[in-house]
Design a protein around this motif. Structure first.
Motif, PDB file in Angstrom:
ATOM      1  N   LYS A 286       0.823  -1.212   0.000  1.00 44.92           N
ATOM      2  CA  LYS A 286       0.000   0.000   0.000  1.00 44.92           C
ATOM      3  C   LYS A 286       0.855   1.259   0.000  1.00 44.92           C
ATOM      4  O   LYS A 286       0.547   2.223  -0.679  1.00 44.92           O
ATOM      5  CB  LYS A 286      -0.929   0.008   1.211  1.00 44.92           C
ATOM      6  CG  LYS A 286      -2.088  -0.937   1.075  1.00 44.92           C
ATOM      7  CD  LYS A 286      -2.946  -0.907   2.320  1.00 44.92           C
ATOM      8  CE  LYS A 286      -4.033  -1.967   2.246  1.00 44.92           C
ATOM      9  NZ  LYS A 286      -4.815  -2.064   3.469  1.00 44.92           N
ATOM     10  N   ARG A 287       1.941   1.232   0.770  1.00 47.26           N
ATOM     11  CA  ARG A 287       2.829   2.396   0.807  1.00 47.26           C
ATOM     12  C   ARG A 287       3.494   2.631  -0.536  1.00 47.26           C
ATOM     13  O   ARG A 287       3.626   3.762  -0.988  1.00 47.26           O
ATOM     14  CB  ARG A 287       3.894   2.229   1.889  1.00 47.26           C
ATOM     15  CG  ARG A 287       3.357   2.411   3.267  1.00 47.26           C
ATOM     16  CD  ARG A 287       4.443   2.182   4.294  1.00 47.26           C
ATOM     17  NE  ARG A 287       3.931   2.472   5.611  1.00 47.26           N
ATOM     18  CZ  ARG A 287       4.475   3.355   6.442  1.00 47.26           C
ATOM     19  NH1 ARG A 287       5.543   4.017   6.091  1.00 47.26           N
ATOM     20  NH2 ARG A 287       3.944   3.572   7.614  1.00 47.26           N
ATOM     21  N   ILE A 288       3.917   1.544  -1.174  1.00 43.58           N
ATOM     22  CA  ILE A 288       4.544   1.670  -2.493  1.00 43.58           C
ATOM     23  C   ILE A 288       3.545   2.202  -3.500  1.00 43.58           C
ATOM     24  O   ILE A 288       3.839   3.108  -4.276  1.00 43.58           O
ATOM     25  CB  ILE A 288       5.120   0.308  -2.949  1.00 43.58           C
ATOM     26  CG1 ILE A 288       6.305  -0.068  -2.062  1.00 43.58           C
ATOM     27  CG2 ILE A 288       5.529   0.348  -4.421  1.00 43.58           C
ATOM     28  CD1 ILE A 288       6.786  -1.483  -2.256  1.00 43.58           C
ATOM     29  N   THR A 289       2.342   1.649  -3.485  1.00 39.64           N
ATOM     30  CA  THR A 289       1.293   2.082  -4.407  1.00 39.64           C
ATOM     31  C   THR A 289       0.986   3.556  -4.215  1.00 39.64           C
ATOM     32  O   THR A 289       0.821   4.296  -5.183  1.00 39.64           O
ATOM     33  CB  THR A 289       0.019   1.240  -4.189  1.00 39.64           C
ATOM     34  OG1 THR A 289       0.328  -0.128  -4.441  1.00 39.64           O
ATOM     35  CG2 THR A 289      -1.091   1.681  -5.121  1.00 39.64           C
ATOM     36  N   LYS A 290       0.927   3.994  -2.978  1.00 42.74           N
ATOM     37  CA  LYS A 290       0.614   5.389  -2.669  1.00 42.74           C
ATOM     38  C   LYS A 290       1.663   6.332  -3.242  1.00 42.74           C
ATOM     39  O   LYS A 290       1.361   7.453  -3.645  1.00 42.74           O
ATOM     40  CB  LYS A 290       0.532   5.546  -1.148  1.00 42.74           C
ATOM     41  CG  LYS A 290       0.056   6.872  -0.690  1.00 42.74           C
ATOM     42  CD  LYS A 290      -0.069   6.861   0.830  1.00 42.74           C
ATOM     43  CE  LYS A 290      -0.475   8.204   1.361  1.00 42.74           C
ATOM     44  NZ  LYS A 290      -0.560   8.202   2.818  1.00 42.74           N
ATOM     45  N   CYS A 291       2.909   5.888  -3.308  1.00 43.43           N
ATOM     46  CA  CYS A 291       4.009   6.736  -3.781  1.00 43.43           C
ATOM     47  C   CYS A 291       4.199   6.703  -5.295  1.00 43.43           C
ATOM     48  O   CYS A 291       4.891   7.550  -5.837  1.00 43.43           O
ATOM     49  CB  CYS A 291       5.312   6.312  -3.108  1.00 43.43           C
ATOM     50  SG  CYS A 291       5.328   6.605  -1.341  1.00 43.43           S
TER      51      CYS A 291
END
Length: 90
Positions: free
Chosen positions: A69-74
């Motif tokens: 989720k963090r990677i996707t958000k960035c």
């Protein structure tokens, strides 16, 4: 008092310390840092706090999903993949 009350409910193998242990395991599972756990327990060293860092079934999946989720958000909007796709890429 503790023994009398637990016996009243037919619970004879629950110790007061078990409540502390359960509470701190749950706190650790919410993502509390080692320092936060130490503060909650009133410990001055990390040794005691590490006892509550149990590995739980499914926790590895939750960690991987959180990272995805963090990677996707960035990532830029047009390059975003689903969390499942990111897990497969890894």
């Amino acid at each position: 008092m503790w023994r009398r009350e637990t016996r009243q409910f037919g619970v004879t193998d629950l110790h007061f310390q078990d409540l502390r242990h359960t509470g701190n395991v749950l706190a650790a599972e919410t993502g509390a840092t080692l320092r936060e756990l130490m503060d909650r327990m009133g410990q001055s060293t990390s040794r005691a706090a590490l006892i509550y860092q149990h590995a739980r079934a499914g926790r590895d999946r939750a960690i991987a999903d959180s990272i995805a989720k963090r990677i996707t958000k960035c990532r830029p909007q047009d390059q975003r993949a689903s969390g499942t796709d990111l897990a497969r890429e890894a």
